[in-house]
Design a protein around this motif. Structure first.
Motif, PDB file in Angstrom:
ATOM      1  N   GLY A 199     -16.581  -6.508   7.324  1.00  0.00           N
ATOM      2  CA  GLY A 199     -16.680  -6.630   8.764  1.00  0.00           C
ATOM      3  C   GLY A 199     -15.370  -6.684   9.510  1.00  0.00           C
ATOM      4  N   ILE A 200     -14.245  -6.490   8.815  1.00  0.00           N
ATOM      5  CA  ILE A 200     -12.945  -6.474   9.493  1.00  0.00           C
ATOM      6  C   ILE A 200     -12.808  -5.167  10.263  1.00  0.00           C
ATOM      7  CG2 ILE A 200     -10.449  -6.542   9.158  1.00  0.00           C
ATOM      8  CD1 ILE A 200     -11.001  -8.146   6.587  1.00  0.00           C
ATOM      9  N   THR A 201     -12.465  -5.238  11.518  1.00  0.00           N
ATOM     10  CA  THR A 201     -12.408  -4.046  12.364  1.00  0.00           C
ATOM     11  C   THR A 201     -11.001  -3.509  12.578  1.00  0.00           C
ATOM     12  OG1 THR A 201     -12.385  -5.480  14.323  1.00  0.00           O
ATOM     13  CG2 THR A 201     -14.522  -4.654  13.590  1.00  0.00           C
ATOM     14  N   THR A 202      -9.988  -4.348  12.365  1.00  0.00           N
ATOM     15  CA  THR A 202      -8.600  -3.911  12.516  1.00  0.00           C
ATOM     16  C   THR A 202      -7.837  -4.274  11.245  1.00  0.00           C
ATOM     17  OG1 THR A 202      -8.642  -4.234  14.911  1.00  0.00           O
ATOM     18  CG2 THR A 202      -6.486  -4.097  13.864  1.00  0.00           C
ATOM     19  N   LEU A 203      -7.445  -3.244  10.489  1.00  0.00           N
ATOM     20  CA  LEU A 203      -6.666  -3.438   9.261  1.00  0.00           C
ATOM     21  C   LEU A 203      -5.302  -2.814   9.474  1.00  0.00           C
ATOM     22  CD1 LEU A 203      -9.833  -2.338   7.862  1.00  0.00           C
ATOM     23  CD2 LEU A 203      -8.750  -4.024   6.387  1.00  0.00           C
ATOM     24  N   PHE A 204      -4.244  -3.566   9.179  1.00  0.00           N
ATOM     25  CA  PHE A 204      -2.910  -3.066   9.456  1.00  0.00           C
ATOM     26  C   PHE A 204      -1.962  -3.419   8.327  1.00  0.00           C
ATOM     27  CE2 PHE A 204      -2.486  -7.414  10.872  1.00  0.00           C
ATOM     28  CZ  PHE A 204      -1.155  -7.738  10.670  1.00  0.00           C
ATOM     29  N   LEU A 205      -0.809  -2.748   8.315  1.00  0.00           N
ATOM     30  CA  LEU A 205       0.270  -3.062   7.381  1.00  0.00           C
ATOM     31  C   LEU A 205       1.581  -2.587   7.970  1.00  0.00           C
ATOM     32  CD1 LEU A 205       0.931  -0.099   6.008  1.00  0.00           C
ATOM     33  CD2 LEU A 205      -1.008  -0.680   4.552  1.00  0.00           C
ATOM     34  N   THR A 206       2.679  -3.082   7.387  1.00  0.00           N
ATOM     35  CA  THR A 206       4.023  -2.700   7.842  1.00  0.00           C
ATOM     36  C   THR A 206       4.831  -2.261   6.624  1.00  0.00           C
ATOM     37  OG1 THR A 206       4.673  -5.037   7.748  1.00  0.00           O
ATOM     38  CG2 THR A 206       4.064  -4.152   9.892  1.00  0.00           C
ATOM     39  N   PRO A 207       4.902  -0.960   6.355  1.00  0.00           N
ATOM     40  CA  PRO A 207       5.620  -0.477   5.170  1.00  0.00           C
ATOM     41  C   PRO A 207       7.114  -0.689   5.279  1.00  0.00           C
ATOM     42  CG  PRO A 207       4.982   1.345   6.562  1.00  0.00           C
ATOM     43  CD  PRO A 207       4.338   0.130   7.147  1.00  0.00           C
ATOM     44  N   ALA A 208       7.741  -0.799   4.107  1.00  0.00           N
ATOM     45  CA  ALA A 208       9.175  -1.087   4.058  1.00  0.00           C
ATOM     46  C   ALA A 208      10.029   0.140   4.346  1.00  0.00           C
ATOM     47  CB  ALA A 208       9.553  -1.665   2.699  1.00  0.00           C
ATOM     48  N   VAL A 241      -4.713   0.885  -4.592  1.00  0.00           N
ATOM     49  CA  VAL A 241      -4.864  -0.529  -4.258  1.00  0.00           C
ATOM     50  C   VAL A 241      -5.105  -0.688  -2.760  1.00  0.00           C
ATOM     51  CG1 VAL A 241      -3.608  -2.726  -4.081  1.00  0.00           C
ATOM     52  CG2 VAL A 241      -3.577  -1.431  -6.221  1.00  0.00           C
ATOM     53  N   THR A 242      -4.334   0.028  -1.947  1.00  0.00           N
ATOM     54  CA  THR A 242      -4.485  -0.058  -0.499  1.00  0.00           C
ATOM     55  C   THR A 242      -5.860   0.418  -0.063  1.00  0.00           C
ATOM     56  OG1 THR A 242      -2.110   0.271  -0.196  1.00  0.00           O
ATOM     57  CG2 THR A 242      -3.519   0.677   1.710  1.00  0.00           C
ATOM     58  N   VAL A 264      -9.386  -9.209  12.331  1.00  0.00           N
ATOM     59  CA  VAL A 264      -8.107  -8.570  12.053  1.00  0.00           C
ATOM     60  C   VAL A 264      -7.584  -9.088  10.716  1.00  0.00           C
ATOM     61  CG1 VAL A 264      -5.752  -8.150  12.886  1.00  0.00           C
ATOM     62  CG2 VAL A 264      -7.617  -8.492  14.521  1.00  0.00           C
ATOM     63  N   ALA A 265      -7.003  -8.193   9.899  1.00  0.00           N
ATOM     64  CA  ALA A 265      -6.398  -8.627   8.631  1.00  0.00           C
ATOM     65  C   ALA A 265      -5.282  -7.672   8.244  1.00  0.00           C
ATOM     66  CB  ALA A 265      -7.438  -8.712   7.518  1.00  0.00           C
ATOM     67  N   GLU A 266      -4.310  -8.219   7.520  1.00  0.00           N
ATOM     68  CA  GLU A 266      -3.155  -7.442   7.086  1.00  0.00           C
ATOM     69  C   GLU A 266      -3.214  -7.145   5.590  1.00  0.00           C
ATOM     70  OE1 GLU A 266       1.763  -7.705   7.068  1.00  0.00           O
ATOM     71  OE2 GLU A 266       0.570  -9.479   7.552  1.00  0.00           O
ATOM     72  N   VAL A 267      -2.957  -5.895   5.236  1.00  0.00           N
ATOM     73  CA  VAL A 267      -2.759  -5.515   3.840  1.00  0.00           C
ATOM     74  C   VAL A 267      -1.288  -5.759   3.519  1.00  0.00           C
ATOM     75  CG1 VAL A 267      -2.805  -3.629   2.173  1.00  0.00           C
ATOM     76  CG2 VAL A 267      -4.598  -3.801   3.916  1.00  0.00           C
ATOM     77  N   ALA A 268      -1.023  -6.499   2.439  1.00  0.00           N
ATOM     78  CA  ALA A 268       0.358  -6.910   2.167  1.00  0.00           C
ATOM     79  C   ALA A 268       0.596  -7.006   0.666  1.00  0.00           C
ATOM     80  CB  ALA A 268       0.645  -8.262   2.826  1.00  0.00           C
ATOM     81  N   GLN A 275      -2.709  -7.402  -1.681  1.00  0.00           N
ATOM     82  CA  GLN A 275      -3.533  -8.442  -1.074  1.00  0.00           C
ATOM     83  C   GLN A 275      -4.011  -8.021   0.301  1.00  0.00           C
ATOM     84  OE1 GLN A 275      -1.357 -12.139  -0.984  1.00  0.00           O
ATOM     85  NE2 GLN A 275      -0.700 -11.969  -3.113  1.00  0.00           N
ATOM     86  N   LEU A 276      -5.189  -8.502   0.656  1.00  0.00           N
ATOM     87  CA  LEU A 276      -5.668  -8.442   2.033  1.00  0.00           C
ATOM     88  C   LEU A 276      -5.674  -9.885   2.512  1.00  0.00           C
ATOM     89  CD1 LEU A 276      -6.889  -6.647   4.323  1.00  0.00           C
ATOM     90  CD2 LEU A 276      -9.124  -7.384   3.500  1.00  0.00           C
TER      91      LEU A 276
END
Length: 252
Positions: A217-226, A205-206, A184-188, A176-177
């Protein structure tokens, strides 16, 4: 500025169940006790008092939820010592990975698989996504609130992707995004069925979600891997470490 932007996103994800407690914003899901859907985020530069933390704990416990936080310590360095003094224990420290839109890289995907975005109208596929995701994260089988959460995400301009086995039509991976806020949005929720691991699903998928988010138009995409293994997958897509996220809770 980047850390503050990400912390602001974590604190301001659109949520009807958001609650302010002192210098904290708490998100408490009344239908789902699963930890990722119940946590607080401190204000930038917050200096909470023991009374603030006690009030936060009380708010979670009054709703039968584990008191916990997910945040970036660099944005609020005075928070962790107060939490530790109150008996909180870190669940884990995870790398904060960010991908500039111009650096998204597609990764190889097993030719027997296909990755696509899932529209809100495809409810059967959304249920399949929920089954794969919940199983991957050791959550209970999906219920109505899982579908409702995904439909809300799509209505708020978030995205859901699914990996499908082209031979059987079965959905075997997902991600999911989360709904963007201020660019700003998180990939999760990147998940792969055990039967289809090591075929490139997580990376594909990522990459799809990241590229689609950038196109929107999202300029900051982030995630926190396990873990480090997951971080290496995301590094191949173009994600680089920019900081650290702390998950910390009070279980006693």
């Amino acid at each position: 500025m980047l850390i503050s932007d990400v912390q602001g996103f974590l604190r301001n994800i659109p949520d009807d169940h958001r609650l302010r407690v002192g210098p904290f914003t708490a998100k408490i899901d009344p239908d789902d006790p699963d930890l990722p859907f119940n946590h607080a985020v401190p204000d930038d530069g917050a200096v909470p008092t023991p009374a603030d933390v006690a009030a936060l704990v009380a708010a979670f416990r009054a709703r039968s939820r584990v008191p916990r936080l997910e945040y970036i310590p660099r944005a609020a360095p005075e928070v962790e010592p107060v939490l530790l003094a109150a008996g909180f224990t870190p669940e884990g420290r995870y790398p904060l990975l960010v991908c500039p839109p111009s650096q998204v890289t597609d990764v190889p995907l097993d030719p027997s698989l296909r990755v696509d975005l899932v529209p809100a109208s495809a409810t059967d596929d959304l249920w399949a996504v929920a089954r794969v995701t919940n199983a991957a994260f050791d959550a209970p089988p999906p219920a109505d609130h899982d579908l409702a959460r995904m439909l809300r995400l799509l209505a708020e301009d978030g995205l859901i992707a699914a990996a499908r086995d082209t031979a059987t039509g079965e959905i075997v991976g997902a991600g999911q995004l989360l709904a963007p806020r201020a660019g700003v949005a998180e990939v999760a929720g990147i998940a792969t069925a055990p039967t289809h691991r090591r075929r490139g699903i997580a990376g594909a998928v990522t990459a799809l979600l990241t590229r689609a988010g950038a196109k929107a138009g999202i300029t900051t995409l982030f995630l926190t891997p396990a873990d480090d293994q997951a971080a290496r997958v995301y590094a191949r897509v173009g994600y680089r470490k920019e900081g650290e996220a702390l998950f910390i809770s009070l279980t006693s």
